[in-house]
Design a protein around this motif. Structure first.
Motif, mmCIF file in Angstrom:
data_model
loop_
_atom_site.group_PDB
_atom_site.id
_atom_site.type_symbol
_atom_site.label_atom_id
_atom_site.label_comp_id
_atom_site.label_asym_id
_atom_site.label_seq_id
_atom_site.Cartn_x
_atom_site.Cartn_y
_atom_site.Cartn_z
ATOM 1 N N GLU A 1390 39.875 36.494 37.478
ATOM 2 C CA GLU A 1390 40.859 36.217 38.517
ATOM 3 C C GLU A 1390 42.211 36.795 38.144
ATOM 4 N N GLU A 1393 42.105 40.487 38.724
ATOM 5 C CA GLU A 1393 42.223 40.834 40.143
ATOM 6 C C GLU A 1393 43.649 40.673 40.628
ATOM 7 N N ASP A 1396 45.798 43.481 39.369
ATOM 8 C CA ASP A 1396 45.583 44.678 40.184
ATOM 9 C C ASP A 1396 46.330 44.584 41.509
ATOM 10 N N LYS A 1397 46.262 43.398 42.101
ATOM 11 C CA LYS A 1397 46.971 43.197 43.364
ATOM 12 C C LYS A 1397 48.481 43.367 43.171
ATOM 13 N N GLU A 1548 42.097 42.049 49.632
ATOM 14 C CA GLU A 1548 40.752 41.995 49.080
ATOM 15 C C GLU A 1548 39.785 41.248 49.984
ATOM 16 N N LYS A 1552 36.109 43.702 51.218
ATOM 17 C CA LYS A 1552 34.842 43.621 50.505
ATOM 18 C C LYS A 1552 33.667 44.121 51.337
#
Length: 1828
Positions: A1390, A1393, A1396-1397, A1548, A1552
């Motif tokens: 998490e 992620e 990255d965001k 995200e 997906k």
């Protein structure tokens, strides 16, 4: 068919009864002409003989078939007569709880004396726009019919409400006015309808009173005209009153009250403003205590006073006028307490300083002496002089009462005037509807002048009613081209002539009033002389000379003449009036000033109305027509004139009649007194209507209805294509007498009784058919049953026989086994018995034998002894004998032997002498010698053995001897040793003695120890047993506790699960409610926006309002119009004048994002307004001080000022970005549901906090870099500009000049504002940093707390693991470790992620910063001269772009945007796009254009395009919003556009489902989340518009297709209908069927599918459509008695099954649409199930869970059999249902909300279509855009 032929056996008739008026009976045998007696049997089983009238031979009236009982319209009954009407009303009122019934054109309303839930807004909406015959009878149906006819026929209407006191006239009139106020709405903002309704409390307080029959009886008649404009909206009202009962002011009968206002005053006497009125309790005043009943149960007079005052205020009666009214009313009360003292028989006086009169004079503002004088005197005027004459006490009291009545009457008229002024229309009146609330026919024990006037008015109204009914009948006959025959009906013109004609009763009364000595007696004699025996309607009582009888249309009434003259004169002495006119109290003279100016009742003043409307008429008051001092205009004359005027008004309108019936005199709810009901039915003209209808052809059927109903009586060959000819042919066969029916153009007319005859034939045919069907079915069932039973019997026999055989074999086996067992058993028993007997026998034998042996032994012993004795005796005797014998024998022998011996001797002597004898002797001796030799040998052998033994013995003896010798020696030695041992023994014995002592001691100790040990052991064992018991108990308790814990845990788990489910459901409901509320707000906002746009267009174009047609206003319009208000609307309203001045083509499109932000920020701005204002004042003061100091300060460089401005701008932008980032982080936190993730100490929280810190640091760095770059650019700019002197920047003089220039241009103000904003921004940043520090500190504390909790949890887990066995401990630790590692892994993923965001967001921000820097550089370059451009080349802006071959975008020029919107949105035809192009193509094109603008990083272009798109869609929907295809098309494209913005947003959650190629197409520069919200709101508005469109399309089809049309032919027959079917306001426009609905549903579904609408959205639309179908169908079912039958339930079930089949065909069963039909399904099941027993009631209660209690009871009450084979629902069964459902908590609302719209959601539905593959057709006209 002759009527007498119907009187057959089992026919039911009505016979008169003194108690029940009419009783039902059954004929026991057929009636034959000439019979004088009918054999009848009553319903209770009693037989009687009914004797026919020998003169008239009139048969008792026949009873209608049961299926006709309870009809909505009495004219639908086949037999129209009094008992049928009475019974039908009773059944509807008592059994079905229905208070309204039609009787032709009359609505009969029975007072239920109970509040019923049938007058709400939902009922009004249900009746609005409906035909009168289509719905159940209701006052709203009459009001709707009047409203509709006013609009359709352009003719004024009247609703005449009549009935006796307590029948509910006033309430019915109020509900009619409420209906008009709700349906029509108000044309102005003054809420006229509220004022119209507010007039009721005022008029009830001053005109209503308690009587013995009614607690709120209207004691006056009133006619209210409700005015409407050309659009048929209420604009005003006018009221006229008739014949106020003034005598009630001064006199009340027992158990009655005066007018309510007096008691309201007395109840409010304690109020401060009423102190001056000097009021007391109601029992104190003479005028309020005579009835002895000052209080009404359940009524608070003080509260009613508040309501009255509020109504007065609403109608514009000021507080001063209100106090004036109350002052006059209080004066009347005090006047009633004035007493008189008689001086003699002809004079009287008022006691000096009489308190009541003093108070009266003070309140009225008149002189005490004058009033006291003229109360006891009167003035007589002759031709020459005037006399003042004293009057007697009785005349003085009458004069006082007359004055009180006159004051009250004038006050009443004054209030009516002011109410009319308040209700006066401010605009031109186009038409009106009048509501007449007037007293019905009255008859009491003592009838006086008031009853005479009331009955006179009813005679006039009845005449008008009869003429109207007669006219309608004639029109109907002429319309149908039926030969018109004059119907004989009761004409009451003779009675009216008796009353009002010349020399009539009123003329004689007026003439007698003019006579000086006229009296009631003389007037009665004149009546007798004039009319007795000359007029059949006038009679004289036998025992009275002061009364007369008039035969009215309703009944005979005896009037007492006493008081007629006095009441007709209404004498008030002029001198008393003059005293009141001279009052100082302004209001009092105002009451009497109009008496001189009133117009004649027949005259009128024009009011400028159109010819359609009648002229305005002032209220008809009890005033004289011409002014005269003696007030000679009598009350009768006034009433006659006003009545004529009323009849003129009614004759100029279309009347509608409401007859109110009082069911009982005791005000019991739903109690029906037949006697009282019949009296009122006769009095109100209902029976006369029935009689007129019955005289002609009362039953009327259309040909189609007749064919549908009586198709069963026709054969196949009789059915022709022409329905009319078919009906004629059948009728000619069925009814031979052609006079019994007539054929019209569209209907068949039947005489009374013929429908019953046809129904009888039909019932007989159906009964025969049923019997045949039953016979066949029962035969088939019995055969099936027989075959089934035979087969079952054979099977049973086979199984039984097999079973019997098996049982027999088993029996044989068991018998054989039993025999064997018996054999062995018996053998065993016998053997045992034998052995027992043998043993016993042996024992017995032994005993016996022993006994016998002993006996034998004894006997033998005795015998032996006896033998011995005998032997001895015999021996002795024998010896004796022997001796003798022997002696004798011996003697003889001796003798003989001697003789013989002698002879022998002789022989021997001779032998001896011989050798032979010697040889014999020698042989004997040899033998003896041999024996002796043998003996000797044996003895020798023995001797030798003995010798050997002797030798052995000797040897043994010698050895023994040696042994004994050795033993002796050893013994000797032992003896010595023994002596020694003896000594040792003695010592040992002593030791043994000691040891024995010690042993005894030890044994005693051991015994003690053993006893203690035993005791201890016993105690220990006891303790152990107790411990074991305790352990067992503890184990039991532990198990019990474990079980309880387990149960509790299970219960808690179940409870928590239930709570979770309930909370989830509740949250879902709350979410849906919130969605619904939000979507309603959007709907209201869109409506207001459209209204605003319309007004703006009207103002711009200056277009005149076109002539309106009949436009109906929604009933919710007036109430909901101002319910919601938006701040944006306020700002628009404020800017409206400015916008009006600007030309429309120059107006920029609405920036939706800015509007959305403003809408969200309204609340915050309002809260900050005050603080900002204070801060602004403070800053302005600081600015003034700074301005003074600024001149003294050293000059500041321009670069620094520019730097500060740039810094301020930068800080603003950074602050906005920080806020956006913080909002995103908070949203990310709130979106995560796990509490561990969002906890302050959680890893995710720390990661987010670190990310926030890093972002803030990065922003600070970027901010500084940007500021440095900007400062450098500013310095470059300053260096580039031409300068005359390089030192000017440092020169203070030049600087001051520049500052002065800046002041001139307002730049200093801008700079100051910038500084102020900067300070505010810095303060907000400081506050935000402080808050972030506090939040971080709080998060650290929370993290510490969570670590403590984690530590405690780990310790608990460790303690639990230590208690486990080693293997389990290892397994638990491994499991825990795996869980920990998994959680850490998930947390790390998490975090990765989110990092990255964050990186992506920072990249976007860097791109924005780079773009801004590039813009600044470009701006700088524009100001640089060409030479400097060459010298100083500008570094190109570094903007990252994708490869040139990037696809999936469309490029267009900025100036082509409007063209794009026009071609793609405004002028696009949905049908062509849906058929020829891919679904959602416009959405894809628009999104690809947005992508290109995003790719160019052009925010203005993105904003402009999105705003233009949204506004374009709104324009299209506004222009073609009624077209389903257009709305569906743009709903689909709006949702697709919204999904594209989500799919390619880069988030995200939406990425997906994308392909890698699609992920490359994501937006790179802009976050369009706000526009997504705007598009979502737009989609909601389009969805709601779509629902309204399909509702408008489906609405006309639903009732006809779902209820009225017979989908299954022949199941339900049409029942006889009444008159209402032909009074429908709208002609039949065509019949819709269920197929029409399904075709329409198919059309909707195919259009939505063609447009590519999301499947989930299609499901929601279908669910909404099915809800509308179910709600409208159920609502109509609940309001239509004719639809509540078993066959209709079957039709509904079939129709619903067809709809379900449609859902299955379309794969929409999981859409929730079927569930919306559940109430309708359960209502249909309720119509079909059995409704008799308690089990049926229980089944109904459990089955109908989707229906409310009110709906279930309503359906059961409305249930009506269509055929005789069905049974009605018993009242007791309905009571049982109500008792079972009393605990159910549901809505009391009867009808479903058909306008309800479910909240809509738009689930994300990504598209698999690749953007780069989309081709733009040339047909769209988009050649100006190109693919990139």
């Amino acid at each position: 068919m002759a009527a007498s032929e119907l009187y057959t056996k089992y026919a039911r008739v009505w016979i008169p009864d003194p108690e029940e008026v009419w009783k039902s009976a059954e004929l026991l045998k057929d009636y034959k002409p000439g019979d004088k007696v009918l054999q009848l049997r009553l319903e209770e089983g009693k037989d009687l003989e009914y004797c026919l009238d020998p003169k008239t031979k009139e048969l008792p009236p026949l009873r209608n078939p049961d299926i006709l009982v309870g009809e909505n319209d009495l004219t639908a009954l086949s037999y129209l007569h009094e008992p049928a009407v009475l019974h039908n009303l009773k059944v509807r009122f008592i059994d079905s709880k229905l208070i309204y019934t039609y009787c032709g054109i009359v609505l009969v309303a029975i007072n239920p004396y109970e509040q019923l839930p049938i007058y709400g807004e939902d009922i009004i909406n249900a009746y609005s726009g409906q035909n009168m015959g289509d719905m159940d009878p209701h006052i709203f149906a009459v009001a709707e019919e009047a409203y509709k006819q006013m609009a359709r026929d352009e003719r004024n209407q009247s609703i005449i409400v009549s009935g006796e006191s307590g029948a509910g006239k006033t309430v019915s009139a109020k509900y009619a006015m409420r209906y008009f106020a709700t349906v029509s709405g108000s044309a102005s903002e003054a809420n006229v309808e509220e004022k119209v309704l507010a007039s009721n409390p005022i008029m009830e307080s001053i005109g209503n009173a308690k009587t013995t029959r009614n607690d709120n009886s209207s004691r006056f008649g009133k006619y209210i005209e409700i005015g409407f404009d050309k659009r048929y909206r209420i604009i005003g009202a006018n009221m006229r009153t008739y014949l106020l009962e003034k005598s009630r002011v001064v006199f009340q009968a027992e158990e009655e009250r005066n007018y309510h206002i007096f008691y309201q005053l007395c109840a409010s006497a304690a109020l401060p403003e009423f102190k001056t009125l000097r009021l007391e309790n109601a029992n104190y005043f003479h005028y309020t205590k005579q009835g002895g009943s000052p209080v009404i149960d359940g009524v608070d007079d003080a509260k009613e006073m508040v309501n009255t005052r509020q109504a007065c205020t609403l109608l514009g009666i000021s507080d001063s006028y209100q106090m004036g009214i109350f002052r006059i009313l209080a004066g009347i009360l005090h006047l009633g307490n004035v007493e008189f003292a008689s001086r003699d028989s002809d004079s009287c006086t008022v006691p000096p300083k009489h308190e009541p009169l003093t108070i009266f004079c003070d309140l009225m503002g008149v002189e005490y002496d004058e009033m006291a004088h003229w109360l006891c005197h009167r003035k007589l005027a002759t031709a020459t002089e005037t006399y003042i004459k004293p009057i007697s006490k009785l005349h003085a009291i009458n004069a006082r009462d007359a004055l009180a009545k006159h004051i009250y009457a004038n006050l009443f008229n004054w209030i009516v005037d002011h109410v009319n002024k308040a209700l006066h229309a401010t605009v031109k009146q186009h038409s009106f509807i009048g509501v007449l609330d007037i007293y019905g026919f009255e008859t009491f024990e003592i009838n006086s002048f008031e009853q005479f006037c009331i009955n006179y008015a009813n005679e006039k109204l009845q005449q008008q009613f009869n003429m109207h009914v007669f006219k309608l009948e004639q029109e109907e006959y002429m319309k149908e081209q039926i030969p018109w025959t004059l119907i004989d009906f009761y004409d009451n013109q003779p009675c009216i002539n008796l009353i009002e004609a010349k020399m009539g009763i009123l003329d004689l009364l007026d003439e007698e009033c003019k006579m000086p000595k006229g009296s009631d007696d003389t007037w009665a004699q004149k009546l007798y002389n004039t009319h007795l025996n000359k007029c059949a309607l006038f009679e004289k009582p036998r025992l009275s000379n002061k009364a007369f009888i008039i035969k009215h249309f309703a009944d005979k009434v005896e009037y007492q003449c006493e008081g007629f003259l006095e009441k007709n004169k209404d004498t008030v002495y002029e001198e008393q009036i003059k005293v009141l006119k001279s009052s100082k109290f302004k209001l009092l003279p105002e009451l009497f000033q109009d008496e001189e100016k009133v117009l004649s009742p027949t005259s009128a003043t024009p009011s400028g109305r159109v010819p359609l409307s009648r002229t305005a008429v002032k209220p008809a008051k009890a005033r004289p027509g011409q002014a005269s001092k003696e007030h000679k205009k009598t009350v009768g004359h006034q009433f006659r004139n006003s009545l004529h005027l009323l009849m003129e008004t009614l004759n100029a309108t279309t009347p509608h009649y409401v007859r109110c019936i009082k069911p009982n005199d005791f005000k019991f709810p739903f109690t029906f007194d037949e006697k009282r009901a019949v009296q009122q039915l006769r009095a109100c003209g209902v029976l006369e209507t029935i009689r007129i209808s019955a005289a002609g052809f009362p039953s009327r059927w259309t040909y189609q209805e007749f064919f549908s109903r009586y198709r069963v009586l026709m054969k196949q060959r009789d059915v022709l294509s022409d329905r009319k000819q078919t009906c004629k042919n059948v009728l000619e066969k069925l009814i031979l007498d052609k006079d019994k029916y007539q054929f019209g153009k569209t209907k068949i007319f039947f005489r009374a009784g013929q429908v019953a005859y046809l129904e009888k034939i039909r019932a007989d045919k159906l009964r025969a058919a049923c019997i045949r069907i039953q016979k066949t079915i029962r035969g088939w069932l019995m055969r099936k049953k027989y075959v089934r039973m035979r087969k079952a019997a054979i099977t049973i026999q086979r199984h039984v026989r097999g079973y019997q055989a098996r049982c027999y074999a088993k029996f044989l086996r068991r018998t054989r086994a039993a025999i064997t067992i018996q054999k062995f058993q018996r053998m065993y028993v016998v053997r045992k018995r034998y052995q027992c007997m043998r043993a016993a026998t042996i024992a017995l034998q032994a005993l016996l034998r022993g006994y016998m042996a002993r006996n034998k032994y004894q006997m033998m012993l005795r015998e032996h002894k006896s033998i011995i004795i005998q032997k001895h005796v015999r021996g002795w005797l024998a010896r004796v004998h022997y001796r003798r014998t022997l002696k004798a024998i011996v003697y003889l022998q001796c003798c003989y032997r001697r003789m013989m011996a002698k002879r022998e001797l002789k022989k021997l002597k001779i032998e001896a002498r011989s050798v032979e004898r010697y040889k014999k002797l020698h042989i004997g001796l040899e033998n003896k010698i041999m024996q002796l030799q043998r003996k000797i040998d044996e003895q020798n052998k023995e001797y030798k053995s003995l010798l050997e033994k002797l030798s052995n013995l000797e040897v043994t003896y010698s050895t023994e001897t040696e042994k004994l010798r050795s033993d002796v020696e050893r013994l000797r030695m032992s003896e010595e040793e023994a002596k020694n041992a003896t000594n040792r023994v003695l010592s040992l014995q002593e030791e043994i003695a000691k040891l024995r002592k010690e042993l005894h001691q030890t044994q005693s100790e051991k015994k003690t120890i053993e006893e203690w040990a035993d005791k201890y052991k016993h105690e220990t064992e006891q303790l152990v047993s107790e411990l074991k018991e305790q352990n067992t108990l503890l184990k039991t308790e532990k198990e019990e506790l474990n079980r309880r814990i387990h149960d509790q845990a299970r219960e808690i788990t179940e409870t928590m699960e239930k709570k979770l489910v309930e909370e989830t459901k509740q949250l879902e409901l709350d979410l849906n409610d919130e969605r619904l509320r939000y979507q309603n707000l959007l709907n209201e906002f869109s409506r207001l926006e459209e209204r605003y746009d319309d007004l703006k267009d009207e103002m711009n174009l200056m277009v005149n309002i076109p002539k309106p047609g009949h436009k109906r206003t929604d009933s919710t319009h007036s109430s909901n119009e101002s319910e919601y208000t938006f701040s944006s609307e306020i700002t628009e309203a404020e800017d409206l004048p400015v916008r009006m001045e600007e030309p429309s083509e120059k107006k920029a499109p609405l920036d939706m994002s800015l509007f959305l932000k403003l809408q969200k920020r309204v609340t915050e701005l309002e809260q900050e307004k005050q603080s900002l204002q204070d801060e602004l004042d403070r800053k302005e003061e600081q600015a003034l001080r700074a301005k003074a100091k600024e001149e003294e300060r050293p000059p500041i460089r321009g670069a620094e000022l520019e730097y500060e401005s740039l810094k301020r701008q930068e800080l603003e932008s950074e602050n906005k970005k920080l806020k956006n980032e913080l909002n995103e982080l908070q949203k990310a936190l709130t979106e995560t549901r796990s509490p561990e993730v969002t906890a302050p100490g959680a890893p995710a929280y720390r990661v987010l906090l670190d990310q926030l810190t890093s972002v803030s640091e990065e922003l600070e760095v970027r901010k500084e870099e940007v500021l440095i770059l900007r400062s450098q650019l500013v310095s470059q700019k300053e260096a580039i500009q031409p300068k005359e002197d390089k030192n000017t920047m440092t020169d203070s003089t030049i600087l001051l000049e520049d500052v002065q220039k800046m002041k001139d241009k307002g730049e200093i103000a801008q700079a100051y504002i910038g500084l102020k904003e900067t300070n505010r921004l810095l303060e907000s940043q400081l506050q935000s940093q402080k808050k972030s520090h506090e939040n971080e500190l709080e998060s650290l504390r929370g993290e510490i707390q969570s670590l403590k909790e984690e530590n405690n949890r780990q310790q608990q887990l460790l303690a639990q693991n230590l208690q486990l066995p080693p293997e389990a401990r290892i397994e638990a630790s491994l499991q825990h470790e795996i869980t920990r590692l998994t959680n850490e892994n998930l947390d790390l993923m998490e975090q990765l992620e989110k990092q990255d965001k964050t990186v992506r967001k920072l990249k976007k921000q860097l791109k924005v910063f780079a773009k801004k820097i590039g813009e600044l550089e470009v701006g700088q370059m524009e100001n640089i001269s060409p030479g400097q451009i060459i010298d100083e080349p500008i570094r190109p802006v570094n903007i990252p772009r994708k490869e040139k071959d990037f696809q999936g975008m469309l490029e267009y020029k900025k100036e082509d945007e409007q063209k794009l919107v026009k071609n793609l949105i405004l002028e696009l035809k949905p049908r062509g796009v849906a058929v020829n192009l891919i679904p959602g193509l416009p959405a894809y094109i628009l999104f690809m254009c947005v992508r290109h603008a995003d790719y160019l990083n052009d925010d203005q272009k993105v904003r402009s395009l999105l705003t233009s798109t949204i506004n374009g869609i709104k324009k299209v929907l506004k222009k073609r919003g009624d077209d389903f295809e257009t709305v569906s098309f743009w709903l689909s494209n709006t949702c697709r556009f919204l999904h594209c913005l989500k799919q390619y947003s880069g988030e995200e959650g939406f990425m997906k489902h994308n392909t890698p190629r699609q992920n490359e197409h994501c937006l790179t520069n802009f976050d369009l989340a706000e526009y997504r919200q705007v598009l979502s709101d737009l989609a909601i508005q389009i969805y709601q518009q779509l629902v309204r469109v399909l509702e408008n399309i489906l609405q006309p089809m639903i009732v006809s297709g779902m209820l009225e049309h017979e989908t299954i032919q022949g199941v339900s027959g049409v029942k006889p209908t009444g008159l209402r079917k032909r009074t429908s306001s709208i002609a039949d426009e065509g019949t819709y069927t269920l197929d029409s609905i399904i075709r329409q549903l198919n059309s909707f579904h195919s259009v939505m599918c063609q447009h590519g609408m999301d499947p989930e959205l299609i499901k929601q639309v279908v669910k909404q459509m099915f809800y509308i179908i179910g709600a409208v169908t159920l609502n109509n079912l609940l309001l239509r008695k004719d639809m509540c039958s078993w066959s209709k339930g079957m039709q509904i079930r079939y129709n619903v099954s067809q709809l379900e089949e449609w859902l299955r065909d379309k794969n929409l069963m999981n859409s929730g649409a079927k569930e919306t039909l559940e109430p309708l399904i359960q209502a249909a099941q309720l119509l079909q199930v059995k409704k008799k027993t308690d089990e049926d009631a229980e089944a109904i209660c459990s089955m109908c869970n989707a229906l409310t209690t009110a709906q279930i009871v309503k359906v059961l009450n409305l249930y009506t059999p269509v055929n005789e084979f069905e049974e009605r629902v018993l009242v007791s069964f309905i009571r049982t249902i109500q008792m079972r459902l009393r605990d159910r908590k549901d809505s009391p609302q009867l009808l479903m909300d058909a306008k309800h719209i479910f909240p809509v959601t738009f689930p994300f539905n990504p598209s698999s279509l690749a953007l780069e593959t989309i081709q733009i057709p040339a047909s769209l006209g988009l050649g100006f855009i190109s693919r990139v």
